[in-house]
Design an enzyme around this catalytic site. Sequence first.
Site, short mmCIF file in Angstrom:
data_model
loop_
_atom_site.label_atom_id
_atom_site.label_comp_id
_atom_site.label_asym_id
_atom_site.label_seq_id
_atom_site.Cartn_x
_atom_site.Cartn_y
_atom_site.Cartn_z
N ASP A 56 35.93 49.76 50.00
CA ASP A 56 36.86 49.32 48.99
C ASP A 56 38.41 49.95 49.26
OD1 ASP A 56 37.71 47.62 46.80
OD2 ASP A 56 35.94 48.37 45.47
N HIS A 64 46.68 46.39 49.89
CA HIS A 64 45.71 46.76 48.68
C HIS A 64 44.24 46.92 49.30
CE1 HIS A 64 48.55 46.02 45.24
NE2 HIS A 64 49.17 45.48 46.33
C1 GDG Z 1 41.65 44.69 45.69
C2 GDG Z 1 40.99 45.58 46.50
C3 GDG Z 1 42.03 47.51 44.98
C4 GDG Z 1 36.54 42.17 37.30
N1 GDG Z 1 35.65 41.47 36.57
C5 GDG Z 1 36.17 41.01 35.35
C6 GDG Z 1 37.52 41.64 35.43
N2 GDG Z 1 37.77 42.24 36.45
C7 GDG Z 1 39.06 42.81 36.96
C8 GDG Z 1 38.78 44.42 36.81
C9 GDG Z 1 39.75 44.83 37.87
C10 GDG Z 1 39.80 43.79 38.85
O1 GDG Z 1 39.21 42.63 38.23
C11 GDG Z 1 39.08 44.20 40.24
O2 GDG Z 1 39.90 45.10 40.77
P1 GDG Z 1 39.40 46.13 42.00
O3 GDG Z 1 40.24 46.89 42.32
O4 GDG Z 1 37.73 46.63 41.50
O5 GDG Z 1 38.91 45.16 43.17
P2 GDG Z 1 39.35 43.75 44.11
O6 GDG Z 1 39.61 42.68 43.16
O7 GDG Z 1 38.46 43.94 45.02
O8 GDG Z 1 41.02 44.16 44.26
C12 GDG Z 1 40.73 46.81 45.80
C13 GDG Z 1 42.85 46.20 44.43
O9 GDG Z 1 42.75 45.07 45.39
C14 GDG Z 1 44.12 46.82 43.96
O10 GDG Z 1 44.81 47.21 44.94
O11 GDG Z 1 41.71 48.28 44.03
O12 GDG Z 1 40.10 47.92 46.56
O13 GDG Z 1 39.69 45.21 47.18
O14 GDG Z 1 40.94 45.13 37.13
O15 GDG Z 1 39.08 44.68 35.41
N3 GDG Z 1 38.65 41.26 34.53
C15 GDG Z 1 37.76 40.79 33.28
N4 GDG Z 1 36.56 40.06 33.32
C16 GDG Z 1 35.85 40.46 34.41
O16 GDG Z 1 34.74 39.92 34.24
N5 GDG Z 1 38.80 40.08 32.34
#
Ligand code: GDG
Length: 742
Positions: free
Chosen positions: A378, A171
């Site tokens: 990312d 991921h």
């Molecule tokens: C890894 C990789 C890849 C965030 N703040 C809140 C909240 N979130 C949720 C978002 C989103 C998730 O968290 C974050 O996902 P990301 O993809 O942006 O980033 P990582 O956590 O670093 O994820 C990344 C991912 O894996 C999937 O393969 O995209 O590149 O680093 O869904 O919505 N959710 C809530 N409150 C918050 O304050 N409920």
Amino acid sequence: MSKPNTASGRLILVSNRLPIIVREEADQLSIELASGGLATGLSGPHQETQGRWIGWPGMQSPGGGLSGEVQGLLDKRGMTGIPLSSEEYDSYYMQVANRSLWPLFHYFTDRVHYQPKDWEVYERINQRFAEATAAEAQPGDRVFIQDFHLMLVPAMLREMRPDLSIGFFLHIPFPSSEIFRIFPKRKQILEGLLGADVVGFHTLDYTRHFRSSVRRVLGLETSAHGVQYDGREVRLMAQPLGLDVPTWQTPSTDPAIAAEMLKLSEAAAGRKIVLGVERLDYTKGIPERLQAFHNLLANRPEWNEKVMMIQIAVPSRIEAEEYADLADKAHQLAGEINSKFGQPGLQPLHYQFRGVPKETLIAMYRMADVAVVTPLRDGLNLVAKEYVAARSEDDGVLVLSEFAGAALELGEALQVSPFDLDSIEEAMAQGLEMDAQEQEERMAPMRQRVIDADVHAWTSACLGALDEVPERRSPSMFSGQITAQWSADFKSAQKRLVLLDYDGTLRPFAEHPDQATPDKRLLALLKRIGNDPNTDAWIVSGRPSEFLAQHLSGLGFGLVGEHGGMLRGPHETEFTPGGSLPDDEWKNDVLQIMEQVAQRVPGSHIEHKSMGLGWHYRAARSSAAETQAGELYQHLGEVLSGQGLDVLAGNKVIEVRPTELNKGRAARTILENYATTPDWILAAGDDTTDEDLFHAMPAQALTLLVGERPSSAHFRLCSCSALLDQLERWYEPQFQATRTQS
Ligand code: GDG
């Protein structure tokens, strides 16, 4: 005779964390399913196949085990818990996964805290996951392992259960080989991942980086599809994760969302909203973004009272000092912005160091005029996609870092370099000023793409690739009952056709191709086959026609040289081209490139054929030969694309030859000469060029692979001498005599 088609079995999912929240209220434990795109996408097939999800349930196990109560609750949901003590959690999860692999894979090499003692724990925990999976999986099950915490599991599991189809998805980014090879355990990680049948990444860039690391660190050959490793083909795929779209499309009339939207609009007090949302992590570029917002207010004072920014920074891994430092830095910057540009009752920045409920997040996505997603690096970034999915009116502006994997899918966003603060500031201003028409022109195509490529599309692509694994295995051995049946058919056949590759099939490889001449045993056998009145026999080889004419004349065999480029029938004396000759202009260019490589790799040499050129490196002493071969293969592929030429990575040789001429085409030319197809046909070969031969064979033919690798051949024999033994048995006078009598 086709290979067995194994129906897909259960789905066994393996991830560091189980998708659950364990609650304890009044001494009563309960388990709730966690929401999230990945969990939603995978839970369907998990339930439908009555599969299993293996992972850590989230609570530390001081005694090294899970209570019967927890395991019982997990069991009901088709889950198996892996216990972790707090020491194990610290070494495996915090130190190795989060403080070594995470920074390394995100190009933050100066933040890598590698300690050999922690790595030992990482190995031990990966082994624990692998053992639990091996114990759980039934024959025919598919296993799908997630992410960088468990990169050794595929190989460990294969060791115990070679029968399973194993998939892995990363991921986070897979970094350039120049970064990856810094890590002391680079070899172990690659070998761990190559234990899988399918390795998935978010983008093609990451597959390319992985492929070049494999070539460079392990010296393996790679192809467009994947990596040949340990007699298997490990398939590489690029498939970005998608969203559970309906979640982000919950209508604004939903009471909780409506209430949040109202609160936000009161806080905004007529100002436009700029939004940033992420875990507080140094990869996400939060201080840089806050600084850019600061610069926007400082350099464009006309915006001072017309814009507010919301930055959600969800606390994450805060026990590590670099995360605590980052939190301090972000707090300090936030304070500075508000004290510099704030007015009584009107703060330009709402910085929240905490997560918010999903409804609040949806409300923020709906209300934000501009979302600024500017990670320094990312793997993908789901927030960018969520903002797009939530914009039901096709308005709003996405400012997106070109260093996020999602940038490849979201080309209509205002893309910026997060290392260039001016470009972030400029894009924020452009977004705030963008008219409605341009907003829609940019947002509508992105939204459609995000809706189409949802998490279910991702799941079915990944599981689809896993379903194909049984078909890509090495053929089964040619032995026992199968051999007996083909021998009986051999005896009763009136007309046989035998097509045999030469190098690696009839004759083991020698250090230099000139040394691999036929010995007495082989010549005697070929003569017997060639003289059999019921058999038409051909050598179908990649060799130049001169070599074949010199060593294999007078045996009653037809000869095909240069992978189908030149043909000579059993009773002919001259070779004729296997197809129209393409012009030779490409040869000088390719020769120059090959000569450069040959100079760098002592012991290697270039072979000239009338139709092609080959660079052989079997006799090369330099350990860099494999790397050079990989580079040459890739370079030639790029330079020659669209010119009707094939670049082939054979057994210690890189060859270029016209696409039109191959062993399959030669075999079809031979077959066309028969009014009635011969009733017993054998085609045997060892390398990838022989796949064309196998494909050209009619369904009733016996196709034999010599060696072990994935192949469309029906069966395999382990060596040249095993093939010679078999041919000797069929063509010995005694065996023939039984046929005549019967
Ligand atoms: C890894 C990789 C890849 C965030 N703040 C809140 C909240 N979130 C949720 C978002 C989103 C998730 O968290 C974050 O996902 P990301 O993809 O942006 O980033 P990582 O956590 O670093 O994820 C990344 C991912 O894996 C999937 O393969 O995209 O590149 O680093 O869904 O919505 N959710 C809530 N409150 C918050 O304050 N409920």
